[in-house]
Design an enzyme around this catalytic site. Structure first.
Site, PDB file in Angstrom:
ATOM      1  N   SER A  10       0.336  -9.272 -23.464  1.00 33.52           N
ATOM      2  CA  SER A  10       0.848  -9.148 -22.102  1.00 33.52           C
ATOM      3  C   SER A  10       0.774  -7.736 -21.537  1.00 33.52           C
ATOM      4  CB  SER A  10       2.287  -9.652 -22.051  1.00 33.52           C
ATOM      5  OG  SER A  10       3.094  -8.957 -22.971  1.00 33.52           O
TER       6      SER A  10
ATOM      7  N   HIS B  44       1.119 -16.229 -21.300  1.00 35.69           N
ATOM      8  CA  HIS B  44       0.293 -15.704 -20.201  1.00 35.69           C
ATOM      9  C   HIS B  44      -1.052 -16.429 -20.084  1.00 35.69           C
ATOM     10  CE1 HIS B  44       2.800 -12.255 -19.033  1.00 35.69           C
ATOM     11  NE2 HIS B  44       3.162 -12.255 -20.303  1.00 35.69           N
TER      12      HIS B  44
ATOM     13  N   LYS C 223       6.463 -18.575 -15.990  1.00 39.16           N
ATOM     14  CA  LYS C 223       5.381 -17.763 -15.419  1.00 39.16           C
ATOM     15  C   LYS C 223       4.527 -18.674 -14.514  1.00 39.16           C
ATOM     16  CE  LYS C 223       5.519 -14.707 -19.481  1.00 39.16           C
ATOM     17  NZ  LYS C 223       6.591 -13.801 -19.041  1.00 39.16           N
TER      18      LYS C 223
HETATM   19  C1  PLP Z   1       3.942 -13.508 -24.798  1.00 35.75           C
HETATM   20  C2  PLP Z   1       5.330 -13.810 -24.307  1.00 35.75           C
HETATM   21  N1  PLP Z   1       6.114 -14.612 -25.035  1.00 35.75           N
HETATM   22  C3  PLP Z   1       7.354 -14.917 -24.644  1.00 35.75           C
HETATM   23  C4  PLP Z   1       7.877 -14.421 -23.465  1.00 35.75           C
HETATM   24  C5  PLP Z   1       9.274 -14.779 -23.077  1.00 35.75           C
HETATM   25  O1  PLP Z   1       9.220 -15.817 -22.157  1.00 35.75           O
HETATM   26  P1  PLP Z   1      10.568 -16.324 -21.472  1.00 35.75           P
HETATM   27  O2  PLP Z   1      10.741 -15.502 -20.223  1.00 35.75           O
HETATM   28  O3  PLP Z   1      10.331 -17.769 -21.210  1.00 35.75           O
HETATM   29  O4  PLP Z   1      11.654 -16.098 -22.452  1.00 35.75           O
HETATM   30  C6  PLP Z   1       7.097 -13.586 -22.670  1.00 35.75           C
HETATM   31  C7  PLP Z   1       7.657 -13.054 -21.402  1.00 35.75           C
HETATM   32  O5  PLP Z   1       7.501 -11.953 -21.022  1.00 35.75           O
HETATM   33  C8  PLP Z   1       5.797 -13.273 -23.097  1.00 35.75           C
HETATM   34  O6  PLP Z   1       5.021 -12.456 -22.374  1.00 35.75           O
END
Ligand code: PLP
Length: 396
Positions: free
Chosen positions: A181, A209, A240
């Site tokens: 990310s 993502h 997202k």
């Molecule tokens: C790769 C990844 N996993 C998990 C998450 C966490 O997602 P959530 O907002 O649903 O907790 C994010 C959020 O930034 C992320 O980029």
């Protein structure tokens, strides 16, 4: 009050170094244009609202209807009295979307990652994980008793070394982000699938993502790389591309999902998703499945933005993903550039240590299908001007 003085002193240090993160107050819904208190309307260039669904009327209507039909909340966890028919429907729809056997919903993808490893990886097992995996994966792995082995980011040879090192374990779980990310780069899934198979390891991809973003039909990183259906399990988010609200899930083989439903702590001990989020997420999947133009527009906008910025001398991390990082280096400089961009009507966050390594601070642009060419052109013009002032243009 020594705790409070310790914390205050550290906050003062961050303030003095210009690295304190600030939260802007928005007075509007999330979208390609948002209203920021004290700044007026600005172009949003830093949200995960990849498909522009966060304020989409169809989703808002679905959420409103859900509240009328199913209420505001369930006041419970799933297994006590927190499961409505719509929760099961969403789990089945996600499984269909991914081509998996079943899905378990969580309050967030953070919870999905937190609830996976500690539940299924015990002392006699191993977890092999990419060093740049998301914080929720890192913390989730910390909670597990299994042996832990990290490999260098996207490094296939080092991945093999890590598997070799753990081959005596009972079961090995491999965990990688589909898309990293802070980089916008993709995991080398085809190679990882083959190597994981050689070692009989179970490959899990967090595609937060990638879901709704990559692949011709938005089914994610595996579809993008031609290996859809070959990943053992996925975790991902509803927060997202799939509407941008809240919620996450793990999707994969039925015995895994059944087991998590019995034993996964964030699932057992935290409230069920509210009906509005469930119905909104179902509407988001409908939209993506019925109208391929969301994904196509996102891809076209990304290609345009990347090409234009590069042509104008702004160095971006190469790739195809709508995460387009501009590496600045110094955290205070990235934050200062972000503030100047806001004054020019562009909402673009700067990220520094500890979110990214020391010396690798960056502005992370994120493109949306809802951006028009005019939005993108205005953003590009402002970024080039601020980059020129701060001497980060490659052709300066
Ligand atoms: C790769 C990844 N996993 C998990 C998450 C966490 O997602 P959530 O907002 O649903 O907790 C994010 C959020 O930034 C992320 O980029």
């Amino acid at each position: 009050m020594t705790l409070i003085s310790t914390l205050s002193a550290e906050l003062d240090e961050m303030r003095a170094a210009g690295t304190l993160k600030r939260e802007l107050l928005m007075k509007s819904a999330q979208g390609p244009i948002v209203e920021v208190e004290g700044k007026g309307e600005v172009i949003m260039l830093t949200s995960n609202n990849y498909l522009g669904l966060a304020d989409h009327p169809v989703i808002v209507e679905a959420a409103e209807k859900a509240e009328r039909d199913y209420g505001y909340g369930l006041a419970s966890v799933r297994f006590i009295c927190g499961t409505q028919t719509i929760h099961r429907t969403l789990e089945e729809r996600i499984a269909q979307f991914f081509g998996t056997e079943d899905t378990i919903l969580y309050g967030s993808c953070w919870n999905a990652n937190e609830g996976l490893f500690q539940t299924v990886a015990l002392e006699q097992d191993a977890i092999v994980s990419d060093e740049l995996n998301h914080a929720s994966i890192i913390d989730g792995i910390r909670l597990a008793k299994a042996r832990k082995e990290r490999f260098k980011n996207r490094d296939v040879a080092d991945f093999r070394r890590a598997l070799e090192a753990t081959k005596e374990s009972r079961n090995t779980i491999v965990m990688t982000d589909g898309v990293f990310s802070m980089e916008g780069s993709l995991a080398p899934l085809p190679e990882m699938i083959d190597i994981a198979k050689e070692y009989d390891a179970f490959l899990v991809v967090d595609d937060s993502h990638g879901t709704g973003v990559l692949g011709k039909t938005g089914r994610g990183t595996a579809e993008e790389m031609g290996v859809a259906g070959k990943i053992d399990a996925h975790t991902s988010t509803l927060g997202k591309a799939l509407g941008g609200s809240h919620g996450g899930f793990t999707t994969g083989p039925k015995p895994l999902v059944d087991y998590l439903r019995q034993k996964s702590r964030p699932y057992l001990f935290s409230n069920t998703l509210p009906p509005a989020v469930v119905m909104g997420s179902l509407a988001a999947i409908d939209l993506i499945e019925n109208d391929p133009s969301f994904v196509t527009r996102l891809r076209d906008n990304t290609t345009y933005f990347r090409a234009q910025l590069t042509a104008k001398g702004v160095t971006v991390r190469p790739g195809i993903h709508p995460i387009v990082p501009i590496i600045i280096g110094d955290t205070a400089k990235a934050i200062a550039m972000s503030a100047e961009l806001l004054d020019r009507g562009i909402y673009l966050s700067g990220f520094g240590f500890p979110v990214v390594p020391q010396g690798a601070a960056r502005l992370r642009c994120q493109i949306s299908a809802a951006h028009t060419r005019e939005h993108l052109d205005r953003a590009i013009e402002a970024i080039v001007a601020v980059a020129e002032k701060h001497e980060v243009l490659s052709n300066a």
